[in-house]
Structure formats: C-alpha cells, structure tokens
Design a protein around this motif. Sequence first.
Motif, mmCIF file in Angstrom:
data_model
loop_
_atom_site.group_PDB
_atom_site.id
_atom_site.type_symbol
_atom_site.label_atom_id
_atom_site.label_comp_id
_atom_site.label_asym_id
_atom_site.label_seq_id
_atom_site.Cartn_x
_atom_site.Cartn_y
_atom_site.Cartn_z
ATOM 1 N N UNK A 84 0.830 -1.209 0.000
ATOM 2 C CA UNK A 84 0.000 0.000 0.000
ATOM 3 C C UNK A 84 0.864 1.258 0.000
ATOM 4 N N UNK A 85 1.912 1.281 0.814
ATOM 5 C CA UNK A 85 2.798 2.453 0.862
ATOM 6 C C UNK A 85 3.489 2.682 -0.479
ATOM 7 N N UNK A 86 3.860 1.611 -1.148
ATOM 8 C CA UNK A 86 4.466 1.741 -2.480
ATOM 9 C C UNK A 86 3.453 2.268 -3.492
ATOM 10 N N UNK A 87 2.193 1.860 -3.354
ATOM 11 C CA UNK A 87 1.143 2.350 -4.261
ATOM 12 C C UNK A 87 0.938 3.854 -4.090
ATOM 13 N N UNK A 88 1.013 4.352 -2.832
ATOM 14 C CA UNK A 88 0.917 5.796 -2.596
ATOM 15 C C UNK A 88 2.040 6.526 -3.328
ATOM 16 N N UNK A 89 3.233 5.981 -3.221
ATOM 17 C CA UNK A 89 4.396 6.607 -3.855
ATOM 18 C C UNK A 89 4.257 6.610 -5.370
ATOM 19 N N UNK A 90 3.811 5.490 -5.926
ATOM 20 C CA UNK A 90 3.645 5.403 -7.378
ATOM 21 C C UNK A 90 2.559 6.352 -7.885
ATOM 22 N N UNK A 91 1.560 6.627 -7.032
ATOM 23 C CA UNK A 91 0.467 7.514 -7.429
ATOM 24 C C UNK A 91 0.819 8.992 -7.299
ATOM 25 N N UNK A 92 1.996 9.301 -6.764
ATOM 26 C CA UNK A 92 2.410 10.702 -6.656
ATOM 27 C C UNK A 92 2.212 11.312 -5.292
ATOM 28 N N UNK A 93 1.650 10.543 -4.350
ATOM 29 C CA UNK A 93 1.503 11.037 -2.995
ATOM 30 C C UNK A 93 0.326 11.979 -2.809
ATOM 31 N N UNK A 94 0.321 12.639 -1.651
ATOM 32 C CA UNK A 94 -0.789 13.494 -1.244
ATOM 33 C C UNK A 94 -0.985 14.686 -2.181
ATOM 34 N N UNK A 138 -1.916 12.553 6.769
ATOM 35 C CA UNK A 138 -2.843 12.091 5.743
ATOM 36 C C UNK A 138 -2.074 11.690 4.482
ATOM 37 N N UNK A 139 -2.258 10.453 4.059
ATOM 38 C CA UNK A 139 -1.670 9.958 2.817
ATOM 39 C C UNK A 139 -2.698 9.895 1.690
ATOM 40 N N UNK A 140 -3.935 9.626 2.063
ATOM 41 C CA UNK A 140 -5.008 9.447 1.076
ATOM 42 C C UNK A 140 -6.300 9.933 1.716
ATOM 43 N N UNK A 141 -7.039 10.816 1.065
ATOM 44 C CA UNK A 141 -8.250 11.366 1.671
ATOM 45 C C UNK A 141 -9.442 11.155 0.767
ATOM 46 N N UNK A 142 -10.624 11.125 1.399
ATOM 47 C CA UNK A 142 -11.870 10.882 0.676
ATOM 48 C C UNK A 142 -12.583 12.159 0.306
ATOM 49 N N UNK A 143 -13.700 11.991 -0.381
ATOM 50 C CA UNK A 143 -14.438 13.135 -0.892
ATOM 51 C C UNK A 143 -15.094 13.953 0.211
ATOM 52 N N UNK A 144 -15.415 13.341 1.343
ATOM 53 C CA UNK A 144 -16.094 14.067 2.402
ATOM 54 C C UNK A 144 -15.181 14.600 3.476
ATOM 55 N N UNK A 145 -13.881 14.447 3.321
ATOM 56 C CA UNK A 145 -12.950 14.885 4.357
ATOM 57 C C UNK A 145 -12.778 16.403 4.336
ATOM 58 N N UNK A 146 -12.488 17.022 5.492
ATOM 59 C CA UNK A 146 -12.273 18.477 5.537
ATOM 60 C C UNK A 146 -11.127 18.916 4.632
ATOM 61 N N UNK A 147 -10.099 18.074 4.494
ATOM 62 C CA UNK A 147 -8.962 18.443 3.664
ATOM 63 C C UNK A 147 -9.325 18.589 2.211
ATOM 64 N N UNK A 148 -10.104 17.642 1.704
ATOM 65 C CA UNK A 148 -10.478 17.716 0.292
ATOM 66 C C UNK A 148 -11.452 18.867 0.043
#
Length: 308
Positions: A84-94, A138-148
């Motif tokens: 999973x951590x490698x997938x975050x990195x491959x996707x470009x991160x936050x 935060x590494x991955x956030x959803x549509x309803x999160x305050x950050x997004x």
Amino acid sequence: MACCSVQSMVPSVSGLSSSSSSVVNCSSVIVVPMKFGNQNMKKIGKRYYGVCKAMVQQQTSAAAQGASATYAKEMERLSAKESLLLAFKDAGGFEALIGGKTSEMQKIDVNERIVGLERLNPTPRPTTSPFLEGRWNFEWIGYGSPGLLTARLLSERFPTTLASLCKMDLVIKEGYAKITANLKFLNAIENNLILSTKLTVEGPLRMKEEYTEGVLETPTVNEETIPQQLKGALGQAVNTIQQLPSPVKDAVSGGLRIPLNGAFQRLFMISYLDEEILIIRDTTGVPEVLTRLDVVSSPSDPIEEYES
C-alpha cells in the motif's frame, strides 16, 4: 475422548482392579496406571504409570501448526502494508491526489490495496485502542474529508500557482482531535487552517466527529521566494500591522478564530489500525489513510468505552 483412546491401548490383564483403570492427567501428559512391571513406566507416589507419548506428540504438532499459521498471517499483513505504501508513492503522494494529477488506474490500484490490508486488521476494537492516539499524516483522503473540501475551495477560486494545499496532519488525544491543513500562497506565504473536533465512541469500530472551532493562523512569509513585484505590498502590510493598537495586534497575531460549536459533524468507521497505519471510512464508504508521525509510546488509558 482421550480417556477412551488411552484405555483401548492398554491390554486386558486379569486381576486388574477397576480403580487402576482410571486415567490421570499429570502436567499435560496422559498417563495410565499399571500394576505390572515398571519398564518404561513413570513412578508417581507408590504406583507406576505408563506414559502416552502419542498424545504429547499430537499436542506439540498442533501448537507448531498454530504458530506457523500466525506467522504466515503476520507476514501477509506486513507485505500488504508495504504494498500500500508503495502504491501511494507510485500515485504521486498526497499533493498529486489533491492537485488532481492521480490517474483513475492509480486510484483503483490504491483502493484495491486498501481493501487487501483492511481484511487483515489486527485490532478488533480500534476506537478504544491506545494506538489511536498520536500524530498522524494524511496519505489518502476521501471526498467528504475536511482536507479535500479545503482543497476544492482553493482550486475553485485560485489556480494552483497561487494557492495550494500542501499537507494535512491529525493529532488525537483524550477524545479530541486537531486537523491541521498547511496552505501555501504564491509559493512563499504559508498558512495553517486548524479544525478542532470532539470524538465520541459509538461502537468498537464507529466514532462521531463534531467540529468545535476553526482557526486560521497568521501567515508566515518566506521573503526569499516571494515575487519581486509583491515585496512592496508585503512591506506595507507588515508596517500597517505594526501600527495597530496592542489589543488588535494581539488578536491578529493569534489568528482568526471561527466558533463552530458542533454545527458540522460526521460519522466514520475505523476499518484498520496498527502502530503505523490508520484507515477510516465515512458514511459514503470512501477511505482515508493516515500514517503515524510520532513514535508509539507505551499504551496508556484508552478513550472512554462506549455504552452498548
């Protein structure tokens, strides 16, 4: 069942009293009382007992198989975390996710690995686990999160060259949480938006989050990176602030506080928790993944238990 199997292994001997055919369990070893001979026998008190080695070997084999299965499951969990951590990195991160640069293929790949890790959750009651408290990134956030929501608000009003959301972190302690969103303007002015929330345990997996206050901190300026054409305006703004009365200046330096008083709230479920990774899902089912920033301390008192 063990008694029957052991008795069936003992040959019939005439004159053997009924009391001597009972089975005794001594230190997890099945023994059978005997009155004849003492070869390969174990003396307990004044009597000799034959030791049933087959039962001991069977118990040892079962314990070894259980340990092997536990080890294999733990290795599978660690492998899923690394994947999973490698997938975050491959996707470009936050930043790539917030900036809309993550492809659909990368999103589905990350979500597939999230599901794979969730099914190996080692914490059955994460809402009251001491692992929940601490500082998370935060590494991955959803549509309803305050950050997004903050990122969308910025992107709708400003191009990414003028304003962007750089990172978000979360601090959980004693039933309260603080979400800090780091904003950057003109690649030179940094500002933090802090949301304070109250957490309520509603079950072994479910929690309620109530927003109590928002604070927009005073910006910090990196004069080396600010555009030359804006340096004059920045200097005038700083001089104006310095000339304000002390009470007003103190209020400005403390940031802009916005009382929310629980006007906004949301429910979420903790689907995975260990000492390094936290995964939550809101009511829409969209996952948010966080990684721990601080070192795990010794377990302290958990958050107050929910009432069933």
